[in-house]
Design an enzyme around this catalytic site. Structure first.
Site, mmCIF file in Angstrom:
data_model
loop_
_atom_site.group_PDB
_atom_site.id
_atom_site.type_symbol
_atom_site.label_atom_id
_atom_site.label_comp_id
_atom_site.label_asym_id
_atom_site.label_seq_id
_atom_site.Cartn_x
_atom_site.Cartn_y
_atom_site.Cartn_z
ATOM 1 N N CYS A 193 -3.755 10.559 1.124
ATOM 2 C CA CYS A 193 -3.050 9.320 0.790
ATOM 3 C C CYS A 193 -1.667 9.593 0.198
ATOM 4 O O CYS A 193 -0.664 9.400 0.865
ATOM 5 C CB CYS A 193 -3.899 8.495 -0.173
ATOM 6 S SG CYS A 193 -5.372 7.839 0.620
ATOM 7 N N LYS A 227 0.838 -1.210 0.000
ATOM 8 C CA LYS A 227 0.000 0.000 0.000
ATOM 9 C C LYS A 227 0.872 1.258 0.000
ATOM 10 O O LYS A 227 0.624 2.209 -0.751
ATOM 11 C CB LYS A 227 -0.915 -0.021 1.236
ATOM 12 C CG LYS A 227 -1.683 1.258 1.478
ATOM 13 C CD LYS A 227 -2.694 1.538 0.389
ATOM 14 C CE LYS A 227 -3.269 2.945 0.505
ATOM 15 N NZ LYS A 227 -4.131 3.293 -0.603
HETATM 16 N N1 LIG Z 1 -9.986 8.296 1.813
HETATM 17 C C1 LIG Z 1 -9.344 7.556 0.943
HETATM 18 O O1 LIG Z 1 -9.477 7.758 -0.255
HETATM 19 C C2 LIG Z 1 -8.444 6.420 1.384
HETATM 20 C C3 LIG Z 1 -7.984 5.520 0.421
HETATM 21 C C4 LIG Z 1 -7.210 4.458 0.819
HETATM 22 C C5 LIG Z 1 -6.870 4.309 2.159
HETATM 23 N N2 LIG Z 1 -7.318 5.200 3.091
HETATM 24 C C6 LIG Z 1 -6.946 4.979 4.487
HETATM 25 O O2 LIG Z 1 -8.094 4.528 5.189
HETATM 26 C C7 LIG Z 1 -8.034 4.977 6.558
HETATM 27 C C8 LIG Z 1 -9.299 5.730 6.887
HETATM 28 O O3 LIG Z 1 -9.331 6.883 6.059
HETATM 29 P P1 LIG Z 1 -10.646 7.742 5.847
HETATM 30 O O4 LIG Z 1 -10.377 8.603 4.663
HETATM 31 O O5 LIG Z 1 -11.842 6.850 5.848
HETATM 32 O O6 LIG Z 1 -10.632 8.612 7.191
HETATM 33 P P2 LIG Z 1 -11.820 9.528 7.737
HETATM 34 O O7 LIG Z 1 -11.175 10.557 8.566
HETATM 35 O O8 LIG Z 1 -12.723 9.915 6.621
HETATM 36 O O9 LIG Z 1 -12.663 8.529 8.670
HETATM 37 C C9 LIG Z 1 -12.179 7.946 9.810
HETATM 38 C C10 LIG Z 1 -13.313 7.816 10.818
HETATM 39 O O10 LIG Z 1 -12.819 7.108 11.958
HETATM 40 C C11 LIG Z 1 -13.410 7.645 13.130
HETATM 41 N N3 LIG Z 1 -12.618 7.259 14.280
HETATM 42 C C12 LIG Z 1 -11.425 7.731 14.720
HETATM 43 N N4 LIG Z 1 -11.005 7.027 15.785
HETATM 44 C C13 LIG Z 1 -11.946 6.100 16.042
HETATM 45 C C14 LIG Z 1 -12.077 5.065 17.018
HETATM 46 N N5 LIG Z 1 -11.137 4.850 17.927
HETATM 47 N N6 LIG Z 1 -13.197 4.312 16.996
HETATM 48 C C15 LIG Z 1 -14.163 4.515 16.063
HETATM 49 N N7 LIG Z 1 -14.084 5.477 15.113
HETATM 50 C C16 LIG Z 1 -12.983 6.247 15.093
HETATM 51 C C17 LIG Z 1 -13.451 9.150 12.832
HETATM 52 O O11 LIG Z 1 -14.393 9.822 13.650
HETATM 53 C C18 LIG Z 1 -13.824 9.165 11.332
HETATM 54 O O12 LIG Z 1 -15.228 9.224 11.147
HETATM 55 C C19 LIG Z 1 -6.766 5.816 6.658
HETATM 56 O O13 LIG Z 1 -5.714 5.022 7.121
HETATM 57 C C20 LIG Z 1 -6.503 6.220 5.226
HETATM 58 O O14 LIG Z 1 -5.147 6.504 4.994
HETATM 59 C C21 LIG Z 1 -8.106 6.240 2.726
#
Ligand SMILES: NC(=O)c1ccc[n+]([C@@H]2O[C@H](COP(=O)([O-])OP(=O)(O)OC[C@H]3O[C@@H](n4cnc5c(N)ncnc54)[C@H](O)[C@@H]3O)[C@@H](O)[C@H]2O)c1
Length: 408
Positions: free
Chosen positions: A265, A211
């Site tokens: 990302c 990744k």
């Molecule tokens: N957004 C993208 O396009 C993308 C693509 C690939 C990978 N990722 C990865 O996926 C992961 C999540 O990214 P995202 O964009 O969904 O983030 P985001 O910030 O949109 O969502 C994360 C959610 O997790 C919640 N959260 C935080 N701590 C928590 C806990 N202890 N218990 C329950 N909920 C909790 C937050 O309130 C938030 O709603 C990251 O590691 C990111 O790098 C994101």
């Protein structure tokens, strides 16, 4: 197709967790979503969303109405747990030191599910994570009293494109890396029930690195194009023409430059490799620095053009900045380079018309409708290649095109 007797608990209902939870809930599984954000939970339980992502609203609405998706702030007993919490970085206190990955949310999420994890369960980490994090999750579960030998734990990174998440969640190939061979086999089989892409099994360290490498590959190649754009500007060469000509070579495929690299990302993940291999990750670090320097370079170019205008016409120009999101045709402003360019120009007192057709309004920057901004502008800086900008007539303006819109 999923099995309705199988319960899935998705922790973190953001850009990745909510699409995953709603897709699973529409694929036959019984899904419970968990988020620490009470407002997000309340919205989801009413079938509503706050994330701007095509088709996500109908997936969530339909799953909530069918009763296959519920949400709360606490985990529940389940067969499968999926962690989708943020993994940002800690800003470095010393400017010369790279940022450090922050896996606090992953640690908190793993600790929160531990009391609910029973023998036979599967625990999956989907958050983009430094190499070794899946083993850290397993260690936390063990320390919290989970019989780690009786469960499966794996890393399965997400590689969706914002704006196409609901399609790519199903169509993309996936990698599953278990903490042992049995974990890989079981969790790979789970993904094969709801995605159409191929699922490749490996170990968790390789999956974690895959990744990070995917986004670093993109970052390094974009940095090459961005560096070329700055060199060409200095030499009076049209970079778009140059790249077009160089790409006529059968084995050359240079990407297009832009205003910088943003989002959560590509602009973040390469730092996770740099942090773990400071001495060796020289190219990856330099690429990050080149891409991070581009917005300041763009802002400086706009300032220079404004100074030339003022010297010629004896008044400060109105500058229309087209596009504020971190990439074309989405409404996501996270870590956006064009946003930081506009902020810098506003701080310096420039007369700016900020245009972002994909965002209705913003409390920090006043947005101007596209045609009004262009009509009032002396200088038009194109920062993002949104489709709404394609048909503009800019012939009477000074045009600074940082994303190749006028060359498309
Ligand atoms: N957004 C993208 O396009 C993308 C693509 C690939 C990978 N990722 C990865 O996926 C992961 C999540 O990214 P995202 O964009 O969904 O983030 P985001 O910030 O949109 O969502 C994360 C959610 O997790 C919640 N959260 C935080 N701590 C928590 C806990 N202890 N218990 C329950 N909920 C909790 C937050 O309130 C938030 O709603 C990251 O590691 C990111 O790098 C994101």
């Amino acid at each position: 197709m999923g099995d309705s007797s199988v319960n899935v608990c998705v922790v973190g209902l953001g850009y990745i967790g909510l699409p995953t939870a709603s897709l699973l809930a529409c694929s036959g599984y019984q899904v419970h979503g968990v988020d620490v954000d009470e407002l997000a939970v309340a919205n989801i339980n009413q079938g509503k969303i706050r994330i701007d992502e095509p088709d996500l609203d109908s997936f969530v609405w339909s799953a909530v109405n069918r009763g296959t998706l519920t949400a709360s702030t606490q985990p529940v007993l389940a067969d499968i747990f999926i962690l989708c919490v943020p993994t940002p970085f800690h800003g470095s206190e010393v400017a010369s030191e790279p940022p450090r990955p922050n896996i606090d949310y992953v640690l908190a999420a793993a600790t929160s599910i531990a009391p609910y994890v029973l023998p036979g369960n599967m625990v999956i980490l989907e958050s983009t994570s430094p190499v070794g994090t899946t083993h850290v999750v397993a260690k936390i579960l063990l320390e919290c009293g989970v019989d780690i030998e009786s469960i499966s734990v794996a890393y399965c990174p997400e590689r969706v494109l914002p704006g196409k998440i609901m399609t790519e969640l199903v169509q993309n190939d996936r990698i599953v890396g278990g903490i042992n061979a049995e974990s890989t086999v079981r969790i790979k089989a789970f993904y094969e029930t709801f995605i159409k892409g191929a699922v490749y099994g490996t170990d968790c360290k390789t999956a974690e690195m895959a990744k990070l490498v995917e986004n670093s590959y993109r970052d390094v190649n974009i940095a090459f194009a961005n560096e070329l754009s700055m060199i060409c500007a200095e030499s009076g060469i049209d970079v778009w023409n140059l790249i077009d000509l160089a790409n006529r070579h059968p084995r050359v495929k240079i990407l297009q430059p832009g205003a910088g690299v943003g989002g959560h990302c590509i602009a973040v993940d390469p730092w996770f490799i740099v942090d773990q291999s400071v001495a060796l990750a020289r190219l990856i670090r330099t690429a990050r620095e080149v891409n991070d320097s581009k917005p300041t370079w763009v802002a400086k170019q706009i300032q220079n053009e404004a100074a030339k205008f003022e010297a010629s016409y004896g008044r400060t120009p109105v500058v229309a900045c087209l596009g504020l999101t971190f990439k074309p045709d989405i409404g996501d402003l996270r870590e956006s380079p064009s946003w930081s360019i506009v902020e810098e120009l506003l701080e310096k007192g420039f007369d700016i018309r900020a245009v972002e057709p994909n965002v209705a309004a913003h409390p920090q920057i006043r947005l101007t409708p596209l045609l009004e901004a262009v009509a009032e502008a002396d200088i038009v800086a194109v920062l993002v290649r949104h489709k709404q900008f394609r048909e503009l007539n800019l012939s009477s303006k000074v045009v600074l095109d940082y994303c190749g819109l006028t060359r498309a």
